[in-house]
Scaffold this active site. Structure first.
Site, PDB file in Angstrom:
ATOM      1  N   LYS A  14       0.824  -1.210   0.000  1.00 27.40           N
ATOM      2  CA  LYS A  14       0.000   0.000   0.000  1.00 27.40           C
ATOM      3  C   LYS A  14       0.863   1.266   0.000  1.00 27.40           C
ATOM      4  CE  LYS A  14      -2.219  -1.027   3.862  1.00 27.40           C
ATOM      5  NZ  LYS A  14      -1.648  -2.354   4.206  1.00 27.40           N
TER       6      LYS A  14
ATOM      7  N   ARG B 254      -9.652   0.725   8.310  1.00 27.73           N
ATOM      8  CA  ARG B 254      -9.181  -0.607   8.652  1.00 27.73           C
ATOM      9  C   ARG B 254     -10.245  -1.398   9.399  1.00 27.73           C
ATOM     10  NH1 ARG B 254      -3.567   0.431   8.606  1.00 27.73           N
ATOM     11  NH2 ARG B 254      -2.230  -1.339   9.052  1.00 27.73           N
TER      12      ARG B 254
ATOM     13  N   ARG C 137      11.836  -5.944   4.965  1.00 27.63           N
ATOM     14  CA  ARG C 137      11.546  -4.526   4.723  1.00 27.63           C
ATOM     15  C   ARG C 137      12.406  -3.611   5.580  1.00 27.63           C
ATOM     16  NH1 ARG C 137       5.458  -2.304   4.971  1.00 27.63           N
ATOM     17  NH2 ARG C 137       5.537  -2.729   7.189  1.00 27.63           N
TER      18      ARG C 137
ATOM     19  N   ARG D 266      11.169  -1.823  11.032  1.00 30.96           N
ATOM     20  CA  ARG D 266      10.069  -1.400  11.889  1.00 30.96           C
ATOM     21  C   ARG D 266       9.880  -2.357  13.055  1.00 30.96           C
ATOM     22  NH1 ARG D 266       4.987   0.066   8.204  1.00 30.96           N
ATOM     23  NH2 ARG D 266       3.948  -1.127   9.832  1.00 30.96           N
TER      24      ARG D 266
ATOM     25  N   ARG E 297      -0.411  -9.147  13.054  1.00 30.25           N
ATOM     26  CA  ARG E 297      -0.991  -8.140  12.146  1.00 30.25           C
ATOM     27  C   ARG E 297      -1.837  -8.790  11.060  1.00 30.25           C
ATOM     28  NH1 ARG E 297       4.268  -5.611  10.493  1.00 30.25           N
ATOM     29  NH2 ARG E 297       3.111  -4.345   9.012  1.00 30.25           N
TER      30      ARG E 297
HETATM   31  P1  ADP Z   1       0.890  -2.133   7.720  1.00 32.67           P
HETATM   32  O1  ADP Z   1       2.204  -2.285   7.071  1.00 32.67           O
HETATM   33  O2  ADP Z   1       0.591  -3.187   8.740  1.00 32.67           O
HETATM   34  O3  ADP Z   1      -0.243  -1.893   6.759  1.00 32.67           O
HETATM   35  P2  ADP Z   1       0.752   0.629   8.726  1.00 32.67           P
HETATM   36  O4  ADP Z   1       2.020   1.339   8.538  1.00 32.67           O
HETATM   37  O5  ADP Z   1      -0.399   0.991   7.854  1.00 32.67           O
HETATM   38  O6  ADP Z   1       1.047  -0.923   8.693  1.00 32.67           O
HETATM   39  O7  ADP Z   1       0.258   0.781  10.255  1.00 32.67           O
HETATM   40  C1  ADP Z   1       1.118   0.496  11.334  1.00 32.67           C
HETATM   41  C2  ADP Z   1       0.343   0.461  12.635  1.00 32.67           C
HETATM   42  O8  ADP Z   1      -0.295   1.729  12.865  1.00 32.67           O
HETATM   43  C3  ADP Z   1      -0.816  -0.548  12.660  1.00 32.67           C
HETATM   44  O9  ADP Z   1      -0.394  -1.846  13.009  1.00 32.67           O
HETATM   45  C4  ADP Z   1      -1.731   0.082  13.723  1.00 32.67           C
HETATM   46  O10 ADP Z   1      -1.267  -0.155  15.026  1.00 32.67           O
HETATM   47  C5  ADP Z   1      -1.593   1.550  13.453  1.00 32.67           C
HETATM   48  N1  ADP Z   1      -2.622   2.009  12.474  1.00 32.67           N
HETATM   49  C6  ADP Z   1      -2.407   2.519  11.218  1.00 32.67           C
HETATM   50  N2  ADP Z   1      -3.563   2.817  10.612  1.00 32.67           N
HETATM   51  C7  ADP Z   1      -4.547   2.496  11.488  1.00 32.67           C
HETATM   52  C8  ADP Z   1      -5.968   2.551  11.448  1.00 32.67           C
HETATM   53  N3  ADP Z   1      -6.628   3.010  10.359  1.00 32.67           N
HETATM   54  N4  ADP Z   1      -6.646   2.116  12.542  1.00 32.67           N
HETATM   55  C9  ADP Z   1      -6.025   1.666  13.628  1.00 32.67           C
HETATM   56  N5  ADP Z   1      -4.692   1.564  13.729  1.00 32.67           N
HETATM   57  C10 ADP Z   1      -3.943   1.975  12.675  1.00 32.67           C
END
Ligand code: ADP
Ligand code: ZN
Length: 222
Positions: A16, A91, A125, A158, A169
């Site tokens: 994404k 989400r 990553r 990360r 996750r």
């Molecule tokens: P991923 O690579 O898992 O898609 P992101 O960088 O989008 O990770 O998000 C990292 C973390 O930030 C998530 O695991 C969550 O804890 C928090 N987070 C991000 N976006 C949201 C959201 N829309 N609702 C709740 N938590 C979120």
């Protein structure tokens, strides 16, 4: 499609952020990543950052009311008036409903990626500490080890890209986020892009997404 208000949906590690950061350049609308916003709050050690770090580190979702408020504030900024690319939001179904009260959505791109690819990708990553650029030791290596090509910042892994957290996750994704696929299909907004070869270069997927966007903007008259 009147506007470019796009949601990119997909499991963690689907790409994404990688695709959205390229699309933002090509389409000229801001890339809004709630994950980046969360990491920024944590890095700045704000009160909010301290509250949300425990969720993020474990791979859990930050509570809806916090993330919805952060996003609503971001979408009120003037640069969002011509559209935006949402990465990592919504989400949950309740976030999707809240979003409807904040902005209209024209198109949802669902990245359809098998689990094996996700796990391999996330465990390789690296992220730039300074500019947030995303690298991958298998498929998208930096020119110099540990250094960002774009800004010279140092690269790090990360906190939530450790194998145990990756599993959590994925689980959270299946339970809380995957239902959005049917939700948006039901609204006629969903287009899926399948990526089942880890070596497919990001730009190939980005071109595919742009093709879909153009198709949706110029619906055929039939
Ligand atoms: P991923 O690579 O898992 O898609 P992101 O960088 O989008 O990770 O998000 C990292 C973390 O930030 C998530 O695991 C969550 O804890 C928090 N987070 C991000 N976006 C949201 C959201 N829309 N609702 C709740 N938590 C979120
Ligand atoms: Zn950088």
């Amino acid at each position: 499609m009147a506007n470019l208000r796009i949601v990119i949906l997909g499991p963690p590690g689907a790409g994404k952020g990688t695709y959205a950061s390229r699309l933002t350049v090509k389409l000229g609308v801001p890339h809004i990543s709630t994950g980046d916003m969360v990491r920024e709050e944590i890095k700045r050690q704000t009160d909010l950052g301290k509250r949300i770090k425990e969720y993020s580190d474990k791979g859990a979702l930050v509570p809806d009311e916090i993330i919805i408020e952060l996003l609503a504030e971001r979408l009120r900024k003037p640069d969002c008036s011509g559209g935006f690319i949402l990465d990592g939001f919504p989400r949950t179904i309740s976030q999707a409903r809240a979003l409807e009260g904040i902005a209209e959505i024209d198109l949802v791109i669902n990245l359809d990626v098998p689990d094996e690819i996700i796990v391999t990708r996330l465990s390789n990553r690296l992220i730039c500490r300074r500019c947030g650029a995303i690298y991958n030791l298998l498929t998208l290596k930096p020119k110099r080890d540990g250094i960002c090509d774009k800004c010279g910042g140092t690269l790090y892994r990360r906190e939530d890209d450790r194998p145990e957290v990756i599993r959590e996750r994925l689980d959270v994704y299946r339970r809380q986020t995957a239902p959005l696929i049917e939700y948006y299909r039901g609204k006629g907004l969903l287009r899926s892009v399948r990526c089942d070869d880890i070596m497919t270069p990001p730009d190939v997927i980005v071109e595919e997404i742009i093709r879909i966007i153009n198709e949706e903007r110029r619906p055929s008259s039939s």
